[in-house]
Design a protein around this motif. Structure first.
Motif, PDB file in Angstrom:
ATOM      1  N   TYR A  45       0.816  -1.206   0.000  1.00  0.00           N
ATOM      2  CA  TYR A  45       0.000   0.000   0.000  1.00  0.00           C
ATOM      3  C   TYR A  45       0.855   1.264   0.000  1.00  0.00           C
ATOM      4  CZ  TYR A  45      -3.480   3.433   1.222  1.00  0.00           C
ATOM      5  OH  TYR A  45      -4.283   4.522   1.208  1.00  0.00           O
ATOM      6  N   GLY A  46       0.716   2.045  -1.061  1.00  0.00           N
ATOM      7  CA  GLY A  46       1.374   3.348  -1.150  1.00  0.00           C
ATOM      8  C   GLY A  46       2.823   3.329  -1.587  1.00  0.00           C
ATOM      9  N   ASP A  47       3.437   2.155  -1.723  1.00  0.00           N
ATOM     10  CA  ASP A  47       4.845   2.076  -2.092  1.00  0.00           C
ATOM     11  C   ASP A  47       4.985   1.620  -3.544  1.00  0.00           C
ATOM     12  OD1 ASP A  47       5.717   2.899   0.385  1.00  0.00           O
ATOM     13  OD2 ASP A  47       5.999   0.866   1.149  1.00  0.00           O
ATOM     14  N   LEU A  48       5.588   2.482  -4.351  1.00  0.00           N
ATOM     15  CA  LEU A  48       5.801   2.164  -5.762  1.00  0.00           C
ATOM     16  C   LEU A  48       7.086   1.375  -5.954  1.00  0.00           C
ATOM     17  CD1 LEU A  48       4.866   5.568  -7.448  1.00  0.00           C
ATOM     18  CD2 LEU A  48       3.543   3.448  -7.450  1.00  0.00           C
ATOM     19  N   GLU A  49       7.075   0.515  -6.963  1.00  0.00           N
ATOM     20  CA  GLU A  49       8.240  -0.292  -7.276  1.00  0.00           C
ATOM     21  C   GLU A  49       8.399  -0.377  -8.794  1.00  0.00           C
ATOM     22  OE1 GLU A  49       9.817  -4.504  -5.713  1.00  0.00           O
ATOM     23  OE2 GLU A  49       7.836  -4.578  -6.643  1.00  0.00           O
ATOM     24  N   VAL A  50       9.634  -0.303  -9.260  1.00  0.00           N
ATOM     25  CA  VAL A  50       9.942  -0.509 -10.675  1.00  0.00           C
ATOM     26  C   VAL A  50      10.911  -1.678 -10.776  1.00  0.00           C
ATOM     27  CG1 VAL A  50       9.594   1.890 -11.381  1.00  0.00           C
ATOM     28  CG2 VAL A  50      11.849   1.144 -10.668  1.00  0.00           C
ATOM     29  N   ASN A  51      10.942  -2.286 -11.962  1.00  0.00           N
ATOM     30  CA  ASN A  51      11.913  -3.353 -12.174  1.00  0.00           C
ATOM     31  C   ASN A  51      12.564  -3.187 -13.533  1.00  0.00           C
ATOM     32  OD1 ASN A  51      10.421  -4.903 -14.216  1.00  0.00           O
ATOM     33  ND2 ASN A  51       9.026  -5.381 -12.540  1.00  0.00           N
ATOM     34  N   PHE A  52      13.598  -3.924 -13.735  1.00  0.00           N
ATOM     35  CA  PHE A  52      14.417  -3.816 -14.938  1.00  0.00           C
ATOM     36  C   PHE A  52      13.615  -4.075 -16.207  1.00  0.00           C
ATOM     37  CE2 PHE A  52      17.331  -5.662 -18.075  1.00  0.00           C
ATOM     38  CZ  PHE A  52      18.289  -4.662 -18.147  1.00  0.00           C
ATOM     39  N   CYS A  53      12.654  -4.995 -16.150  1.00  0.00           N
ATOM     40  CA  CYS A  53      11.901  -5.385 -17.345  1.00  0.00           C
ATOM     41  C   CYS A  53      10.707  -4.479 -17.640  1.00  0.00           C
ATOM     42  CB  CYS A  53      11.434  -6.832 -17.209  1.00  0.00           C
ATOM     43  SG  CYS A  53      12.804  -8.020 -17.209  1.00  0.00           S
ATOM     44  N   SER A  54      10.494  -3.452 -16.836  1.00  0.00           N
ATOM     45  CA  SER A  54       9.395  -2.527 -17.113  1.00  0.00           C
ATOM     46  C   SER A  54       9.796  -1.604 -18.271  1.00  0.00           C
ATOM     47  CB  SER A  54       9.057  -1.699 -15.875  1.00  0.00           C
ATOM     48  OG  SER A  54      10.052  -0.732 -15.619  1.00  0.00           O
ATOM     49  N   ARG A  55       8.874  -0.755 -18.669  1.00  0.00           N
ATOM     50  CA  ARG A  55       9.152   0.208 -19.745  1.00  0.00           C
ATOM     51  C   ARG A  55       9.908   1.441 -19.244  1.00  0.00           C
ATOM     52  NH1 ARG A  55       6.590   0.019 -24.726  1.00  0.00           N
ATOM     53  NH2 ARG A  55       6.855   2.262 -24.908  1.00  0.00           N
ATOM     54  N   SER A  56      10.194   1.527 -17.963  1.00  0.00           N
ATOM     55  CA  SER A  56      10.872   2.708 -17.417  1.00  0.00           C
ATOM     56  C   SER A  56      12.144   2.981 -18.205  1.00  0.00           C
ATOM     57  CB  SER A  56      11.211   2.489 -15.938  1.00  0.00           C
ATOM     58  OG  SER A  56      10.027   2.368 -15.194  1.00  0.00           O
ATOM     59  N   ARG A  57      12.381   4.266 -18.452  1.00  0.00           N
ATOM     60  CA  ARG A  57      13.529   4.640 -19.271  1.00  0.00           C
ATOM     61  C   ARG A  57      14.098   5.987 -18.858  1.00  0.00           C
ATOM     62  NH1 ARG A  57      11.678   5.315 -25.167  1.00  0.00           N
ATOM     63  NH2 ARG A  57      13.835   5.869 -25.440  1.00  0.00           N
ATOM     64  N   LYS A  58      15.392   6.135 -19.093  1.00  0.00           N
ATOM     65  CA  LYS A  58      16.121   7.364 -18.767  1.00  0.00           C
ATOM     66  C   LYS A  58      16.240   8.222 -20.012  1.00  0.00           C
ATOM     67  CE  LYS A  58      20.569   6.868 -18.019  1.00  0.00           C
ATOM     68  NZ  LYS A  58      21.923   6.716 -17.436  1.00  0.00           N
ATOM     69  N   PHE A  59      16.288   9.542 -19.810  1.00  0.00           N
ATOM     70  CA  PHE A  59      16.514  10.486 -20.906  1.00  0.00           C
ATOM     71  C   PHE A  59      18.015  10.615 -21.146  1.00  0.00           C
ATOM     72  CE2 PHE A  59      17.634  14.851 -22.129  1.00  0.00           C
ATOM     73  CZ  PHE A  59      17.042  14.882 -23.382  1.00  0.00           C
ATOM     74  N   PHE A  60      18.392  10.536 -22.423  1.00  0.00           N
ATOM     75  CA  PHE A  60      19.774  10.757 -22.835  1.00  0.00           C
ATOM     76  C   PHE A  60      19.810  11.993 -23.723  1.00  0.00           C
ATOM     77  CE2 PHE A  60      19.705   6.240 -21.952  1.00  0.00           C
ATOM     78  CZ  PHE A  60      20.914   6.028 -21.314  1.00  0.00           C
TER      79      PHE A  60
END
Length: 185
Positions: A90-105
């Motif tokens: 509850y209320g705690d977000l989590e990301v993982n390597f295989c998600s679509r999350s990406r960094k700006f270059f």
């Protein structure tokens, strides 16, 4: 002298980007303010959310991530990211390597996420804006106002609730008068 290494194995992407977005509770663009030290297998990245596309998030949001396995993400202060996250409790977000999350270059030739996500950072932001629009980012003040509004609504019964309260009150008062007159004459 050989060392055993385990690579992170992500399942192949078989869905469109819009179908993939349905798998995430919160999607936002934000800048990393700081990153905690790795404790056990997890660390925390503190984000300033600049645009919220899906779900609910505060302007200062905490995201938990794996920091010790081969599937770890690497966050650093002042990086801009598009985060695709889910709640792990509850209320705690989590990301993982295989998600679509990406960094700006700033140098698009270094953007290795483009091959995985099928679009560059700028196009992905445009895609999210077109399909989800900008959502309201929560602040501590907006949460306090929301709780105050909910508390006020709870103190006023609806028409049916008022009838039930009046009916139950009449039954209790009638029972009290009956027993009082019967036993205290």
């Amino acid at each position: 002298f050989a060392k055993i290494l385990f690579a992170c194995d992500c399942p192949p992407i078989k869905q469109t980007a819009l179908q993939q977005c349905k798998n995430y509770a919160v999607i936002f663009e934000g800048k990393v303010d700081s990153v905690s030290a790795c404790v056990g297998t997890n660390a925390i990245a503190y984000f300033s959310v600049s645009e919220l596309f899906k779900g609910k998030a505060f302007n200062q949001t905490v995201v938990h991530f794996d920091c010790s396995t081969s599937c770890q993400l690497s966050f650093s202060a002042n990086e801009t990211w598009i985060i695709y996250a889910n709640y792990y409790k509850y209320g705690d977000l989590e990301v993982n390597f295989c998600s679509r999350s990406r960094k700006f270059f700033s140098d698009s030739t270094k953007d290795y996420y483009t091959a995985n996500n099928g679009m560059n950072f700028k196009n992905e932001l445009a895609f999210l804006k077109n399909n989800f629009g900008n959502q309201s980012i929560l602040t501590q003040d907006s949460i306090a106002l929301q709780h105050a509004d909910e508390a006020q609504r709870l103190t006023h019964p609806t028409g049916v609730q008022a009838l039930w309260l009046v009916g139950i009150s009449l039954v209790v008062v009638s029972a009290f008068l009956y027993f009082f007159n019967k036993y205290f004459k």
